[in-house]
Write a protein that holds these residues in place. Structure first.
Motif, PDB file in Angstrom:
ATOM      1  N   SER A  90       8.840  80.928  40.939  1.00 10.92           N
ATOM      2  CA  SER A  90       9.708  81.212  39.741  1.00 10.92           C
ATOM      3  C   SER A  90      10.851  80.222  39.983  1.00 10.92           C
ATOM      4  N   GLN A  91      11.575  79.658  39.806  1.00 10.88           N
ATOM      5  CA  GLN A  91      13.021  78.927  39.278  1.00 10.88           C
ATOM      6  C   GLN A  91      13.636  79.881  39.706  1.00 10.88           C
ATOM      7  N   GLY A  92      14.107  81.295  39.583  1.00 14.89           N
ATOM      8  CA  GLY A  92      14.693  82.321  40.197  1.00 14.89           C
ATOM      9  C   GLY A  92      14.792  82.232  42.014  1.00 14.89           C
ATOM     10  N   THR A  93      13.155  82.156  42.286  1.00 18.00           N
ATOM     11  CA  THR A  93      12.923  83.197  43.863  1.00 18.00           C
ATOM     12  C   THR A  93      13.360  81.594  44.387  1.00 18.00           C
ATOM     13  N   ARG A  94      12.560  80.197  43.842  1.00 20.03           N
ATOM     14  CA  ARG A  94      13.397  79.474  44.944  1.00 20.03           C
ATOM     15  C   ARG A  94      14.734  78.833  44.569  1.00 20.03           C
ATOM     16  N   GLU A  95      15.521  78.863  43.810  1.00 14.81           N
ATOM     17  CA  GLU A  95      16.823  79.697  43.899  1.00 14.81           C
ATOM     18  C   GLU A  95      16.916  80.371  45.088  1.00 14.81           C
ATOM     19  N   LEU A  96      16.607  81.636  45.222  1.00 15.81           N
ATOM     20  CA  LEU A  96      17.297  82.468  46.641  1.00 15.81           C
ATOM     21  C   LEU A  96      16.810  81.632  47.368  1.00 15.81           C
ATOM     22  N   ILE A  97      15.075  81.320  47.069  1.00 14.03           N
ATOM     23  CA  ILE A  97      14.844  79.991  48.820  1.00 14.03           C
ATOM     24  C   ILE A  97      16.290  79.160  48.740  1.00 14.03           C
ATOM     25  N   GLU A  98      16.139  78.178  48.515  1.00 16.26           N
ATOM     26  CA  GLU A  98      17.338  77.616  48.682  1.00 16.26           C
ATOM     27  C   GLU A  98      18.622  78.129  49.406  1.00 16.26           C
ATOM     28  N   LYS A  99      19.222  78.918  48.954  1.00 19.15           N
ATOM     29  CA  LYS A  99      20.808  80.101  49.398  1.00 19.15           C
ATOM     30  C   LYS A  99      20.179  80.539  50.691  1.00 19.15           C
ATOM     31  N   PHE A 100      19.395  80.890  51.355  1.00 18.89           N
ATOM     32  CA  PHE A 100      19.330  81.322  51.937  1.00 18.89           C
ATOM     33  C   PHE A 100      17.890  80.562  53.458  1.00 18.89           C
ATOM     34  N   SER A 101      17.455  79.786  52.848  1.00 22.60           N
ATOM     35  CA  SER A 101      16.773  79.325  53.794  1.00 22.60           C
ATOM     36  C   SER A 101      17.776  78.487  54.714  1.00 22.60           C
ATOM     37  N   VAL A 102      17.322  78.583  55.683  1.00 18.19           N
ATOM     38  CA  VAL A 102      17.622  76.771  56.321  1.00 18.19           C
ATOM     39  C   VAL A 102      17.489  75.570  56.257  1.00 18.19           C
ATOM     40  N   ARG A 103      17.682  73.862  56.694  1.00 16.84           N
ATOM     41  CA  ARG A 103      16.742  73.451  57.048  1.00 16.84           C
ATOM     42  C   ARG A 103      15.444  73.017  57.308  1.00 16.84           C
ATOM     43  N   GLU A 114      12.682  97.714  53.365  1.00 14.90           N
ATOM     44  CA  GLU A 114      13.456  97.676  54.160  1.00 14.90           C
ATOM     45  C   GLU A 114      15.219  96.915  53.921  1.00 14.90           C
ATOM     46  N   ARG A 115      15.679  97.643  54.076  1.00 20.94           N
ATOM     47  CA  ARG A 115      17.603  96.639  53.916  1.00 20.94           C
ATOM     48  C   ARG A 115      17.736  95.288  55.148  1.00 20.94           C
ATOM     49  N   SER A 116      17.969  94.352  54.248  1.00 28.78           N
ATOM     50  CA  SER A 116      18.486  93.214  54.851  1.00 28.78           C
ATOM     51  C   SER A 116      17.314  92.240  55.288  1.00 28.78           C
ATOM     52  N   THR A 117      15.946  92.079  54.678  1.00 31.66           N
ATOM     53  CA  THR A 117      14.835  91.825  55.370  1.00 31.66           C
ATOM     54  C   THR A 117      15.065  90.487  54.138  1.00 31.66           C
ATOM     55  N   THR A 118      15.441  90.128  52.524  1.00 34.07           N
ATOM     56  CA  THR A 118      14.997  89.091  51.763  1.00 34.07           C
ATOM     57  C   THR A 118      15.403  87.919  52.977  1.00 34.07           C
ATOM     58  N   LYS A 119      16.226  87.871  53.638  1.00 32.39           N
ATOM     59  CA  LYS A 119      16.340  86.255  53.788  1.00 32.39           C
ATOM     60  C   LYS A 119      14.689  86.488  54.950  1.00 32.39           C
ATOM     61  N   ASP A 120      14.786  87.298  56.128  1.00 35.92           N
ATOM     62  CA  ASP A 120      13.762  86.615  56.664  1.00 35.92           C
ATOM     63  C   ASP A 120      12.323  86.067  55.478  1.00 35.92           C
ATOM     64  N   SER A 121      12.094  87.553  54.316  1.00 39.76           N
ATOM     65  CA  SER A 121      11.062  87.182  54.210  1.00 39.76           C
ATOM     66  C   SER A 121      10.899  85.831  52.912  1.00 39.76           C
ATOM     67  N   LEU A 122      12.209  85.688  52.758  1.00 40.63           N
ATOM     68  CA  LEU A 122      12.047  84.517  52.100  1.00 40.63           C
ATOM     69  C   LEU A 122      12.340  83.011  52.603  1.00 40.63           C
ATOM     70  N   ASN A 180       8.239  97.813  59.183  1.00 44.70           N
ATOM     71  CA  ASN A 180       9.247  96.702  60.116  1.00 44.70           C
ATOM     72  C   ASN A 180       9.535  95.607  60.480  1.00 44.70           C
ATOM     73  N   ILE A 181       9.693  94.621  59.313  1.00 48.22           N
ATOM     74  CA  ILE A 181       9.140  93.116  58.891  1.00 48.22           C
ATOM     75  C   ILE A 181      10.819  92.283  59.921  1.00 48.22           C
ATOM     76  N   LEU A 182      12.071  93.006  60.244  1.00 48.94           N
ATOM     77  CA  LEU A 182      13.164  92.301  60.890  1.00 48.94           C
ATOM     78  C   LEU A 182      12.631  92.307  61.937  1.00 48.94           C
ATOM     79  N   ASP A 183      12.455  93.119  63.420  1.00 43.35           N
ATOM     80  CA  ASP A 183      11.439  92.813  63.910  1.00 43.35           C
ATOM     81  C   ASP A 183      10.642  92.272  64.087  1.00 43.35           C
ATOM     82  N   LYS A 184       9.533  92.507  63.442  1.00 38.01           N
ATOM     83  CA  LYS A 184       8.148  91.300  63.917  1.00 38.01           C
ATOM     84  C   LYS A 184       8.345  89.597  62.943  1.00 38.01           C
ATOM     85  N   ALA A 185       9.596  89.782  62.675  1.00 34.07           N
ATOM     86  CA  ALA A 185       9.944  88.563  61.981  1.00 34.07           C
ATOM     87  C   ALA A 185       9.387  86.925  62.160  1.00 34.07           C
ATOM     88  N   PRO A 186      10.068  87.469  63.509  1.00 33.90           N
ATOM     89  CA  PRO A 186       9.820  85.821  64.297  1.00 33.90           C
ATOM     90  C   PRO A 186       7.976  85.264  64.557  1.00 33.90           C
TER      91      PRO A 186
END
Length: 572
Positions: A54-67, A319-327, A277-283
């Motif tokens: 969705s457009q909203g998701t794309r905006e979140l991706i752009e907000k949190f993603s690296v290059r 889980e808290r603080s997982t949005t950035k890694d999920s995106l 436990n997505i935070l620990d397994k994100a890499p």
């Protein structure tokens, strides 16, 4: 400031004042070629009803993603796992009369129920019998902690149990001080050391404790692959004091299973990801997103992905603080044009009536209800996606925060994989929960590549070095032909440990030709570059070996015909 030490014979010269232990460097993974798909599987999205971003998701991706160039892992920076010396490769005739310390896997041989039909159990037993039949003096060591099983509370009870399995007389010793010359050895076929769980020095990889444990030992055989992600005295420390350190048959097979599970030769290949436990397994998840042709989330992590996509889900499952890694994972999947499948419906139970199940869509779970199993729509979508696959990796349980093991959804998934495995699909199953379901539902467990310990695989996928693997002898000629690689192997030898780009000893070899020089470096690429320089300069008094000198130094220099006069360590 330099410092002089004395290892074995000769001197050890430290270039810098900080000691850097290469045995705990981050692991480089298997090399995978770069494969970016431009529409090859675009048809999957339409056929399987996967929602577009969705457009909203794309905006979140752009907000949190690296290059984007940082977010795409093409595998170019990954290297192969080091080839360790195995018991299969070690000359059997050289085992006779040698004292061999075997680190066995207690979770495997002392687990309940013990199934002798499982190949890992037979491989572990075969390692011990093979050494005994070859004439070696075998010492067994491991840690076991079975509070619910009084049968294994003492070393004697474990020894008696192993005796029945091996059909050999296993006798416990009441202290750890090396191979003891006492009457007990005359009465035993095999010795069993004390339970390592009693010693804090084991977990600390204590240098003194490891030296005592390996006192009098000639060869160390690691056959506990499930502990290879840990730095212990019994799987890392002892390798410093043994002439050779090798992988047993069970360790070798499990290492092979790990490589089979994570290498992506067949396509399409899909990873089915359970657990939380997505935070620990994100890499690790980012790595899977970079090499797989699709991701299917079936456990608690599915709610983190759905939440990142903007779908309404119960907040108690997020889980808290997982949005950035999920995106980041979602963005990488979008960039590579691969599907990310999350459940569409769940069987749920309420606190008031825990045995009563009702079916709800993923975005419409009522307050007070909790998911306990995958719904029929979710299972149908998964089946449709997997039907096109040639390779599947299932890692992690189909389990949610408030549920026990989801036998309904997991068993349905296991039956799907059984049918696919009968065809041309390669299926790897990782983790105790997933493996247990496979063993219960499948009549042909041999169809699967099974790895029971998920922790080892997760650590590997994160890009971390497995200490128990890298502590073993790396591949180098067992009998080094010094006459071939050096013009005069009787000249005094200078060894550079961690030789890096080789500039130090290459420069020395060109100026002082009355000495021979040997570079020991763990990085294969640097060693190949150094050997090319040796040929370019036409040098006959210098050579380089790709090896983990932490464990191979003794066995390499002990075969040198001349005298070792200096060992230098490159420090960073």
């Amino acid at each position: 400031m330099s410092q002089l030490l004395v290892p074995l014979r000769g001197a050890l010269f430290l270039h810098n004042s900080i000691f850097y232990d290469r045995s705990v460097e981050p692991l480089t993974l298997l090399r995978h070629g770069s494969r970016l798909y431009n529409g090859n599987y675009a048809g999957w999205n339409g056929r399987h009803g996967l929602r577009s971003f969705s457009q909203g998701t794309r905006e979140l991706i752009e907000k949190f993603s690296v290059r984007s160039e940082e977010n795409i892992c093409d595998g170019g920076q990954l290297d192969t796992i080091p080839h360790v010396l195995t018991l299969r490769e070690y000359p059997k005739e050289k085992l006779s009369g040698k004292v061999v310390l075997v680190r066995f896997d207690s979770t495997l041989l002392l687990g309940e129920p013990l199934d002798l039909k499982i190949s890992s159990v037979n491989e572990a037993l075969f390692t011990i019998k093979y050494l005994y039949d070859a004439g070696a003096k075998v010492l067994l060591v491991s840690n076991w902690n079975s509070p619910n099983n009084p049968m294994f509370l003492s070393a004697k009870s474990v020894a008696d149990y192993l005796s029945s399995l091996l059909q050999l007389k296993v006798v416990p010793t009441n202290c750890i001080s090396g191979y003891m010359q006492s009457r007990v050895q005359d009465e035993a076929d095999i010795l069993l050391f004390e339970n390592l769980s009693k010693f804090r020095e084991e977990l600390a990889n204590c240098f003194v404790f490891a030296e005592k444990l390996s006192s009098g030992v000639d060869i160390f055989v690691n056959d506990a692959f499930s502990q290879s992600h840990k730095i212990l005295a019994s799987n890392v420390g002892v390798t410093r004091f043994c002439a050779a350190s090798v992988a047993g048959f069970q360790f070798e097979k499990d290492l092979f299973r790990l490589i089979e599970a994570t290498m992506s030769k067949e396509t399409p290949n899909v990873a089915i990801i359970g657990g939380g436990n997505i935070l620990d397994k994100a890499p690790a998840l980012h790595f899977l997103a970079s090499i797989c042709d699709g991701l299917v989330f079936v456990g608690l992590m599915a709610f983190q992905i759905m939440h990142a996509l903007g779908q309404p889900v119960p907040l108690n499952l997020v889980e808290r603080s997982t949005t950035k890694d999920s995106l980041k994972i979602i963005q990488l999947a979008q960039t590579r044009n691969i599907p990310v499948l999350v459940p569409k419906d769940f069987w749920c139970s309420s606190g008031s009536f825990p045995k009563h199940l009702d079916l709800f869509p993923a975005h419409g779970i009522p307050e007070g209800w909790s998911p306990v199993g995958l719904g029929p729509v979710s299972l149908d979508e998964i089946a449709c996606l997997l039907s096109k696959c040639k390779k599947i990796l299932w890692i992690g349980p189909v389990k949610f925060q408030t549920s026990e093991e989801d036998t309904h959804g997991a068993s349905k998934l296991a039956m799907m994989l059984t049918e696919l495995g009968k065809d041309v699909c390669s299926v790897s199953v990782v983790g105790n929960a997933a493996c247990n379901i496979i063993m219960k539902t499948s009549r042909c467990p041999s169809l699967y590549n099974i790895i029971e310990n998920a922790s080892v695989v997760w650590e590997f996928l994160k890009g971390r070095k497995l200490p128990g693997v890298t502590a073993l002898d790396r591949a180098y000629p067992f009998d080094i032909d010094w006459d071939t690689i050096l013009y005069d192997p009787t000249q005094p030898l200078i060894v550079d440990i961690g030789s890096g780009n080789g500039l130090f000893i290459l420069g020395m070899a060109r100026k002082q030709k009355q000495f021979n020089y040997l570079g020991l470096e763990i990085n294969d690429k640097l060693v190949r570059r150094c050997l090319n320089s040796v040929r370019t300069y036409g040098l006959k008094n210098v050579y380089f070996i790709a090896t983990n000198a932490t464990s191979t130094f003794r066995s390499i220099v002990s075969s040198y015909p001349g005298k070792l006069i200096l060992a230098s360590v490159q420090l960073v």
